[in-house]
Design an enzyme around this catalytic site. Structure first.
Site, PDB file in Angstrom:
ATOM      1  N   GLY A  11       0.851  -1.190   0.000  1.00  0.00           N
ATOM      2  CA  GLY A  11       0.000   0.000   0.000  1.00  0.00           C
ATOM      3  C   GLY A  11       0.887   1.241   0.000  1.00  0.00           C
ATOM      4  N   GLY A  13      -0.421   4.355  -0.106  1.00  0.00           N
ATOM      5  CA  GLY A  13      -1.265   5.490   0.279  1.00  0.00           C
ATOM      6  C   GLY A  13      -0.566   6.287   1.376  1.00  0.00           C
ATOM      7  CB  VAL A  15      -1.047   4.301   6.495  1.00  0.00           C
ATOM      8  CG1 VAL A  15      -0.334   3.443   7.541  1.00  0.00           C
ATOM      9  CG2 VAL A  15      -2.219   5.037   7.135  1.00  0.00           C
ATOM     10  N   GLY A  16       0.999   3.893   4.149  1.00  0.00           N
ATOM     11  CA  GLY A  16       2.090   3.095   3.585  1.00  0.00           C
ATOM     12  C   GLY A  16       3.296   3.954   3.229  1.00  0.00           C
ATOM     13  NE  ARG A  90      -9.893   2.801  14.120  1.00  0.00           N
ATOM     14  CZ  ARG A  90     -10.135   3.518  15.213  1.00  0.00           C
ATOM     15  NH1 ARG A  90     -11.155   3.208  15.991  1.00  0.00           N
ATOM     16  NH2 ARG A  90      -9.353   4.525  15.539  1.00  0.00           N
ATOM     17  CG  HIS A 177      -7.316   0.479  16.542  1.00  0.00           C
ATOM     18  ND1 HIS A 177      -6.829   1.560  17.238  1.00  0.00           N
ATOM     19  CD2 HIS A 177      -7.345   0.869  15.245  1.00  0.00           C
ATOM     20  CE1 HIS A 177      -6.571   2.550  16.389  1.00  0.00           C
ATOM     21  NE2 HIS A 177      -6.882   2.162  15.177  1.00  0.00           N
TER      22      HIS A 177
HETATM   23  C1  2OP Z   1      -6.620   5.516  13.404  1.00  0.00           C
HETATM   24  O1  2OP Z   1      -6.958   5.240  14.536  1.00  0.00           O
HETATM   25  C2  2OP Z   1      -6.564   4.784  11.062  1.00  0.00           C
HETATM   26  O2  2OP Z   1      -7.350   3.360  12.769  1.00  0.00           O
HETATM   27  C3  2OP Z   1      -6.471   4.378  12.449  1.00  0.00           C
HETATM   28  O3  2OP Z   1      -6.368   6.650  13.038  1.00  0.00           O
END
Ligand code: 2OP
Length: 310
Positions: A11, A13, A15-16, A90, A177
């Site tokens: 990835g 993007g 983050v990657g 999410r 998360h």
């Molecule tokens: C966040 O907490 C993208 O899950 C990630 O920002």
């Protein structure tokens, strides 16, 4: 002379690419960045590579669209998938991202059967579970991004509130998360002093609420995507802990097998990281109320795992 570790980031993007940049700058590995979009990873990798003489690192960074180039990676960081838009949770990403995560995992494992996998794709706990089903790896070799990131947010907010360096703060964040994340204030420390001795319950509750909603706060501000500077920093620190065989204890999403009285569920817990991946899951002594919160969090993740079943 030994050779540098090989890290692949799937990835290219936000983050990657930020993760690839941070890893290249750390200098201990060569980095492959893969994306299905043609020319994108090549362009970003070349741009990062051209910063090497300026920033003073010797890592090589290569962009590719071909999984063959990831062969023999020590660690593969998976960031592919859709990110949240404002108003999405999410969990809304589950159906889109499960197909992507399982395809990516298959490709990764074909070329790097001995790698350690770190996953950022959301909902991350369910995606770690899914990847373990696909690749049949030992649970020590697949982990999710969560505690380092959520803990980083909480540490930031506490530092602002108390006007102390965030580096003096250790955060205890467990569980999903996501919305059922569990923050343990009595095990969150400012230079060894529990947070519960430093702030009122109301204040602490407000900081916890902001931490739980930390990802959504950024999505709301950015509008077009989700957070990436702190997530990529968290991923890079997890990679570093493994590659340097550090035995550092960091909060990561791990498959539990009886720890905390929970089985067959991925939750964020403190883990000891070294070249074996998750060397040990650290079991904290929780009180009744904390255990109950963690059980609730486990139920939330189990709901997602159920929803992935055909
Ligand atoms: C966040 O907490 C993208 O899950 C990630 O920002």
């Amino acid at each position: 002379m030994g050779k540098r570790a090989k890290i692949s980031v799937i990835g290219a993007g936000n983050v990657g690419a930020s993760c690839a940049q941070r890893l290249a700058e750390k200098g201990f590995s060569d980095v492959i960045m893969l994306d299905i979009v043609e020319r994108l990873p090549q362009g970003k990798a070349l741009d990062i590579q051209e910063s090497a003489p300026i920033n003073g690192f010797d890592s090589s960074i290569t962009g590719t669209n071909d999984y063959k180039d990831t062969a023999g990676s020590d660690i593969v960081v998976i960031t592919s998938g859709a990110a949240r838009k404002p108003g999405m949770t999410r969990d809304d990403l589950l159906k889109i991202n499960m197909k992507i995560t399982s395809d990516v995992t298959e490709n990764v494992v074909r070329y790097s059967p001995d790698c350690i996998i770190m996953i950022a794709t959301n909902p991350v706990d369910a995606m770690v579970y899914l990847a373990l089903q696909v690749n049949k790896f030992r649970r020590s070799r697949v982990m999710g991004l969560s505690g380092v990131l959520d803990g980083g947010r909480l540490r930031t907010f506490i530092a602002e509130e108390l006007k102390v360096s965030a580096q003096n703060i250790t955060a205890c964040v467990l569980g999903e998360h996501g919305k059922s994340m569990v923050v343990i204030p009595r095990l969150t420390m400012v230079n060894g002093v529990p947070l519960t001795q430093l702030l009122s319950k109301d204040k602490i509750d407000a900081l916890i609420a902001r931490t739980v909603g930390g990802g959504a706060e950024i999505v709301g501000l950015l509008k077009t995507g989700s957070a990436f500077y702190a997530p990529s920093a968290a991923l890079a620190s997890m990679v570093e802990a493994v590659i340097t065989d550090s035995n550092r204890i960091l909060g990561c999403g791990a498959l539990l097998d009886g720890e905390y009285g929970i089985k067959d569920t991925v939750l964020d817990v403190p883990v000891k990281l070294n070249r074996n991946g998750i060397e040990q899951i650290i079991e904290l002594e929780l009180n009744g109320d904390e255990k109950e919160q963690l059980q609730e969090s486990a139920k939330a993740v189990q709901g997602l795992i159920e929803a992935m079943k055909p």
